[in-house]
Write a protein that holds these residues in place. Structure first.
Motif, PDB file in Angstrom:
ATOM      1  N   HIS A 154     133.041  30.831   8.478  1.00  0.00           N
ATOM      2  CA  HIS A 154     133.980  29.834   9.426  1.00  0.00           C
ATOM      3  C   HIS A 154     133.087  29.429  10.289  1.00  0.00           C
ATOM      4  N   GLN A 155     133.640  28.635  11.376  1.00  0.00           N
ATOM      5  CA  GLN A 155     132.877  27.807  12.297  1.00  0.00           C
ATOM      6  C   GLN A 155     132.357  28.831  13.277  1.00  0.00           C
ATOM      7  N   MET A 156     132.986  29.850  13.943  1.00  0.00           N
ATOM      8  CA  MET A 156     132.315  31.025  14.931  1.00  0.00           C
ATOM      9  C   MET A 156     131.294  31.735  14.171  1.00  0.00           C
ATOM     10  N   GLU A 157     131.297  31.926  12.866  1.00  0.00           N
ATOM     11  CA  GLU A 157     130.411  32.724  12.052  1.00  0.00           C
ATOM     12  C   GLU A 157     129.296  31.785  12.243  1.00  0.00           C
ATOM     13  N   TRP A 158     129.394  30.515  11.651  1.00  0.00           N
ATOM     14  CA  TRP A 158     128.330  29.725  11.843  1.00  0.00           C
ATOM     15  C   TRP A 158     127.598  29.194  13.072  1.00  0.00           C
ATOM     16  N   ILE A 164     124.399  26.514  16.654  1.00  0.00           N
ATOM     17  CA  ILE A 164     124.988  25.226  16.834  1.00  0.00           C
ATOM     18  C   ILE A 164     126.434  25.360  17.087  1.00  0.00           C
ATOM     19  N   ARG A 165     126.907  24.870  18.422  1.00  0.00           N
ATOM     20  CA  ARG A 165     128.231  25.033  18.887  1.00  0.00           C
ATOM     21  C   ARG A 165     129.072  24.327  17.909  1.00  0.00           C
ATOM     22  N   ILE A 166     130.299  24.931  18.016  1.00  0.00           N
ATOM     23  CA  ILE A 166     131.447  24.435  17.156  1.00  0.00           C
ATOM     24  C   ILE A 166     131.824  22.826  17.451  1.00  0.00           C
ATOM     25  N   ALA A 167     131.684  22.813  18.619  1.00  0.00           N
ATOM     26  CA  ALA A 167     131.816  21.265  18.883  1.00  0.00           C
ATOM     27  C   ALA A 167     130.703  20.290  18.460  1.00  0.00           C
ATOM     28  N   ASP A 168     129.622  20.973  17.927  1.00  0.00           N
ATOM     29  CA  ASP A 168     128.791  20.035  17.430  1.00  0.00           C
ATOM     30  C   ASP A 168     128.424  20.268  15.919  1.00  0.00           C
ATOM     31  N   GLN A 169     129.395  20.865  15.176  1.00  0.00           N
ATOM     32  CA  GLN A 169     129.138  21.232  13.818  1.00  0.00           C
ATOM     33  C   GLN A 169     129.616  20.031  12.930  1.00  0.00           C
ATOM     34  N   GLN A 174     121.938  18.348  12.088  1.00  0.00           N
ATOM     35  CA  GLN A 174     121.566  19.928  12.861  1.00  0.00           C
ATOM     36  C   GLN A 174     122.038  20.956  11.647  1.00  0.00           C
ATOM     37  N   ASN A 175     122.924  20.827  10.905  1.00  0.00           N
ATOM     38  CA  ASN A 175     123.545  21.841   9.873  1.00  0.00           C
ATOM     39  C   ASN A 175     122.541  21.947   8.762  1.00  0.00           C
ATOM     40  N   LEU A 176     122.251  20.589   8.494  1.00  0.00           N
ATOM     41  CA  LEU A 176     121.183  20.703   7.161  1.00  0.00           C
ATOM     42  C   LEU A 176     119.838  21.348   7.730  1.00  0.00           C
ATOM     43  N   HIS A 177     119.360  21.049   8.959  1.00  0.00           N
ATOM     44  CA  HIS A 177     118.171  21.710   9.377  1.00  0.00           C
ATOM     45  C   HIS A 177     117.776  22.948   9.317  1.00  0.00           C
ATOM     46  N   VAL A 178     119.127  23.731   9.747  1.00  0.00           N
ATOM     47  CA  VAL A 178     119.230  25.123   9.703  1.00  0.00           C
ATOM     48  C   VAL A 178     119.333  25.802   8.269  1.00  0.00           C
ATOM     49  N   ILE A 186     125.344  27.023   2.049  1.00  0.00           N
ATOM     50  CA  ILE A 186     126.196  27.182   3.123  1.00  0.00           C
ATOM     51  C   ILE A 186     127.589  26.550   2.746  1.00  0.00           C
ATOM     52  N   VAL A 187     128.711  27.087   2.534  1.00  0.00           N
ATOM     53  CA  VAL A 187     129.875  26.649   2.524  1.00  0.00           C
ATOM     54  C   VAL A 187     130.635  26.975   3.823  1.00  0.00           C
ATOM     55  N   LEU A 188     130.504  25.789   4.811  1.00  0.00           N
ATOM     56  CA  LEU A 188     130.975  25.921   6.023  1.00  0.00           C
ATOM     57  C   LEU A 188     132.469  25.621   6.148  1.00  0.00           C
TER      58      LEU A 188
END
Length: 281
Positions: A154-158, A164-169, A174-178, A186-188
Motif C-alpha cells: 500500500h502507499q505507506m509501505e511503498w 517516494i512520499r505518498i503525495a508524489d506517488q 519516479q515509481n518506474l525508476h525505483v 509492483i502492485v501499488l
C-alpha cells in the motif's frame, strides 16, 4: 498507461481441463500469521483456496491451527518455527506468499531472509504486509529479491521501500525508476491501483471503491494473485497478475451493490461462483 478492462478475465480464466489433478492448479505456500495477526494469513490462505489453487499450505504460528482448520479445512498447516519442514514446503511450491500477519520481530525478519535465499528461478514470490516493512529495513534491499518477485505494497509501505512520499506517488516516472532497480512487479495498492511490470509497462485499475477500505483486503488480494499464478501458467505472468487484481475488485464492486462495506471474507466466498460466470460468459 494501459487501463485494465473486464476482458482481462476472459483472457486468463479458462475452463479446467478434464485431465487434471490438484497439482495442475498450483502448489501454494503462505507464510505469516503470528500470535496476534493470525487472521491475515488465514484470509490469504482462504483466498488462494477459493480462487482455485490446487494445494495450499499455511505456515504460521501454531496458535492459529484451530482457527485455520475451522475456516479453511482444505488447507494444510505448518508451524513456521519448524524450519526444516518450512523450507521443504517452500522448495516444493510453485508460488510462495510471505508477509500477511507476519509481524516485525526478529523471528519474522529471519523467516523472510531465509525464504528469500531459498527461492529458485522457477518459483514466484509474493511479498506483502509486514514483510514489506522488514524488506525496507534491509540494506540495498532490491538486491535481495529473487527473479519473478511480486511486491504488493500500500502507499505507506511503498514510501518506506522507495523513499517516494505518498503525495508524489502519482508520478509514474519516479515509481518506474525505483521499480526498474528491483526487477520485480509492483502492485501499488491505492484508489486506482497501478501495476508496474518488469518490462516497464504499467496497468491501472479503474474499478473498486471505498467499500473495500477494511482490514484484510490486501491479504485477500495476495491470496488471489497466488492462486491465479499457480493455475493459469499458460498465460503471460503480467496478464495473470492484472486479471487477479481486477477479479478482486470486480467481486467487491458486485457485492457493494447491496453492501455498505464489503468484507474480505465475503469476497473470498464469492470467488468460485464469480470465476465460473467468467468461464460461462
Amino acid at each position: 498507461m494501459k487501463l485494465i478492462k473486464p476482458d482481462i478475465l476472459k483472457q486468463v480464466v479458462k475452463v479446467r481441463p478434464a485431465n487434471s489433478y490438484k497439482g495442475t492448479f498450483g502448489r501454494i505456500v503462505t507464510i505469516g500469521g503470528n500470535l496476534n495477526y493470525g487472521g491475515a494469513i488465514i484470509m490469504t490462505t482462504s483466498a488462494a483456496v477459493h480462487a482455485g489453487a490446487g494445494l495450499v499450505t499455511c505456515a504460521c504460528n501454531s496458535a492459529n491451527l484451530t482457527a485455520l482448520h475451522t475456516i479453511v479445512p482444505e488447507a494444510m498447516f505448518l508451524d513456521y518455527k519448524n524450519r526444516p519442514s518450512l523450507l521443504n514446503a517452500v522448495q516444493s511450491a510453485d508460488v510462495i506468499v510471505i508477509g500477511p500477519g507476519l509481524g516485525n520481530d526478529s523471528l519474522a525478519s529471519d523467516l523472510l531472509l531465509q525464504v528469500l535465499s531459498q527461492i529458485t528461478g522457477k518459483q514466484q514470490l509474493i511479498i506483502d504486509g509486514s514483510a514489506l516493512t522488514i524488506l525496507s529495513q534491509q540494506e540495498n534491499w532490491p538486491k535481495l529479491l529473487p527473479q519473478q518477485t511480486i511486491l504488493t505494497p500500500h502507499q505507506m509501505e511503498w514510501q518506506r521501500l522507495s523513499g517516494i512520499r505518498i503525495a508524489d506517488q502519482n508520478d509514474l516516472e519516479q515509481n518506474l525508476h525505483v521499480q526498474q532497480q528491483t526487477g520485480a512487479t509492483i502492485v501499488l495498492k491505492k484508489n486506482g491501483t497501478v501495476i508496474y511490470h518488469p518490462d516497464q509497462t504499467t496497468a491501472k485499475l479503474t474499478i473498486g471503491g471505498p467499500y473495500m477500505a477494511t482490514g484484510g483486503m490486501g491479504d485477500t488480494l495476495a491470496g488471489i494473485i497466488a492462486a491465479f499464478l499457480g493455475q493459469f501458467k499458460n498465460s503471460p505472468t503480467k496478464l495473470v497478475i492484472e486479471a487477479a487484481v481486477y477479479c478482486h475488485s470486480a467481486v467487491a464492486q458486485q457485492l457493494a451493490e447491496n453492501n455498505y462495506v464489503v468484507l474480505p471474507t465475503s469476497i473470498i466466498a464469492a470467488l468460485p461462483q464469480f470465476m465460473q460466470k467468467v468461464v460461462n460468459s
